[in-house]
Write a protein that holds these residues in place. Sequence first.
Motif, short mmCIF file in Angstrom:
data_model
loop_
_atom_site.label_atom_id
_atom_site.label_comp_id
_atom_site.label_asym_id
_atom_site.label_seq_id
_atom_site.Cartn_x
_atom_site.Cartn_y
_atom_site.Cartn_z
N GLY A 137 22.43 -23.77 -43.26
CA GLY A 137 23.19 -23.19 -43.01
C GLY A 137 23.14 -22.24 -41.84
O GLY A 137 23.07 -21.50 -41.65
N ASP A 138 22.55 -23.15 -41.02
CA ASP A 138 22.90 -23.18 -39.76
C ASP A 138 23.51 -23.05 -38.52
O ASP A 138 24.51 -23.58 -38.97
CB ASP A 138 21.16 -23.81 -38.38
CG ASP A 138 21.12 -23.34 -38.12
OD1 ASP A 138 20.30 -22.65 -37.62
OD2 ASP A 138 21.17 -23.81 -36.57
N PRO A 139 23.42 -21.89 -37.79
CA PRO A 139 25.08 -21.48 -37.14
C PRO A 139 24.59 -23.14 -35.33
O PRO A 139 25.49 -22.93 -34.62
CB PRO A 139 24.76 -20.75 -36.25
CG PRO A 139 23.42 -20.30 -36.45
CD PRO A 139 22.71 -20.59 -37.00
N ALA A 140 23.96 -24.59 -36.05
CA ALA A 140 23.80 -25.11 -34.73
C ALA A 140 25.32 -25.46 -34.20
O ALA A 140 25.44 -25.80 -32.94
CB ALA A 140 22.98 -26.19 -35.47
N LEU A 141 25.98 -26.23 -35.06
CA LEU A 141 27.47 -26.31 -34.82
C LEU A 141 28.09 -26.14 -33.80
O LEU A 141 28.83 -26.45 -33.03
CB LEU A 141 28.49 -26.96 -36.34
CG LEU A 141 29.60 -27.53 -36.37
CD1 LEU A 141 29.02 -28.51 -35.38
CD2 LEU A 141 30.13 -27.33 -37.31
N PHE A 142 28.11 -24.73 -34.01
CA PHE A 142 29.09 -23.36 -32.81
C PHE A 142 27.60 -23.08 -31.55
O PHE A 142 28.21 -22.35 -30.84
CB PHE A 142 29.17 -22.00 -33.73
CG PHE A 142 29.90 -23.01 -35.15
CD1 PHE A 142 31.29 -23.61 -34.99
CD2 PHE A 142 29.37 -22.69 -36.52
CE1 PHE A 142 31.81 -23.84 -36.36
CE2 PHE A 142 29.97 -23.74 -37.37
CZ PHE A 142 31.34 -23.80 -37.43
N GLU A 143 26.78 -23.53 -31.58
CA GLU A 143 25.76 -23.36 -30.12
C GLU A 143 25.72 -24.25 -28.63
O GLU A 143 25.86 -25.25 -29.82
CB GLU A 143 24.72 -22.69 -30.89
CG GLU A 143 24.02 -22.06 -31.63
CD GLU A 143 22.57 -21.72 -32.96
OE1 GLU A 143 22.50 -20.61 -32.39
OE2 GLU A 143 22.12 -22.70 -33.00
N THR A 144 25.26 -23.88 -27.92
CA THR A 144 25.20 -24.59 -27.17
C THR A 144 23.22 -25.29 -27.43
O THR A 144 23.11 -24.58 -28.34
CB THR A 144 24.77 -24.56 -25.48
OG1 THR A 144 24.14 -22.69 -25.79
CG2 THR A 144 26.07 -23.93 -25.78
N HIS A 145 22.97 -26.43 -26.20
CA HIS A 145 21.40 -26.90 -26.43
C HIS A 145 20.55 -26.43 -26.56
O HIS A 145 20.24 -25.85 -27.30
CB HIS A 145 21.93 -28.49 -25.56
CG HIS A 145 19.95 -28.71 -24.95
ND1 HIS A 145 19.95 -29.40 -26.27
CD2 HIS A 145 19.49 -28.06 -23.71
CE1 HIS A 145 18.58 -29.98 -25.70
NE2 HIS A 145 18.33 -29.32 -24.19
N ASP A 146 20.75 -25.44 -25.45
CA ASP A 146 19.86 -24.34 -25.00
C ASP A 146 19.41 -23.30 -25.78
O ASP A 146 18.47 -22.82 -26.59
CB ASP A 146 20.46 -23.50 -23.78
CG ASP A 146 19.92 -24.89 -22.69
OD1 ASP A 146 19.06 -25.21 -22.81
OD2 ASP A 146 20.55 -24.80 -21.52
N GLU A 147 21.44 -22.85 -26.66
CA GLU A 147 21.10 -21.41 -27.81
C GLU A 147 20.05 -22.51 -29.26
O GLU A 147 19.51 -21.45 -29.67
CB GLU A 147 22.49 -21.32 -28.28
CG GLU A 147 23.02 -20.34 -26.81
CD GLU A 147 24.52 -20.01 -27.23
OE1 GLU A 147 24.43 -18.97 -27.04
OE2 GLU A 147 25.16 -20.58 -28.50
N PHE A 148 20.43 -23.57 -29.18
CA PHE A 148 19.57 -24.61 -30.46
C PHE A 148 18.17 -23.81 -30.26
O PHE A 148 17.51 -23.66 -31.23
CB PHE A 148 20.43 -24.92 -30.48
CG PHE A 148 19.58 -25.91 -31.52
CD1 PHE A 148 20.16 -26.04 -33.43
CD2 PHE A 148 18.31 -27.28 -31.38
CE1 PHE A 148 19.59 -26.08 -34.29
CE2 PHE A 148 18.17 -27.02 -32.88
CZ PHE A 148 18.10 -27.22 -33.80
N LEU A 149 18.01 -25.01 -28.82
CA LEU A 149 16.31 -24.95 -28.29
C LEU A 149 15.54 -23.81 -28.60
O LEU A 149 14.41 -23.61 -28.88
CB LEU A 149 16.51 -26.30 -27.62
CG LEU A 149 17.21 -27.25 -28.36
CD1 LEU A 149 16.31 -27.78 -26.57
CD2 LEU A 149 15.80 -28.13 -29.07
#
Length: 169
Positions: free
Chosen positions: A100-112
Amino acid sequence: MADLPATFELAEPPPVEPLLPSWSYGTAAVFIIGALLVVVASLLFMRKVLAPRRTTPESIRATAWKNAQRSFAKLDPANVRDAALGSSFIVRGYLAAAIGDPALFETHDEFLAREAPLAEFPEAIREKVRMLFSELAALKYGPEEIGDPAAIVARSRATLQDIHQGFTK
């Protein structure tokens, strides 16, 4: 027309028995049982349709895993950038569905920058995911296309398998 004499006499109504259906008790019983079956079937159908789905985290992850495997099987990148884009989308889609993570809609930097999405995994898996996303970001947005598309897809698949097997819950 001739005027009829007015009489105030009440006449008997005609018999209604000829107007009623001539059912036997067997016919009536079959009709009632059929109606009850229709009602019970309708209630069971409505209960199944309207009942909330009982999904477990394991079933959600299993579905996400199957979808990711199907997507990887369909992935046929023409170059390194396509391999990086497709692999990143599949891994991020798995994370979005499985935890249930919004990783699909985030940039690389936001995810990390966030620690929450991978908090339940061992440090080795978290580091593999960080390295994979960094590599994929460099290939997606970098000027040069150096590397083997099949190797990128294989590394992404291996990392996804580590993620899938790394769930502690």
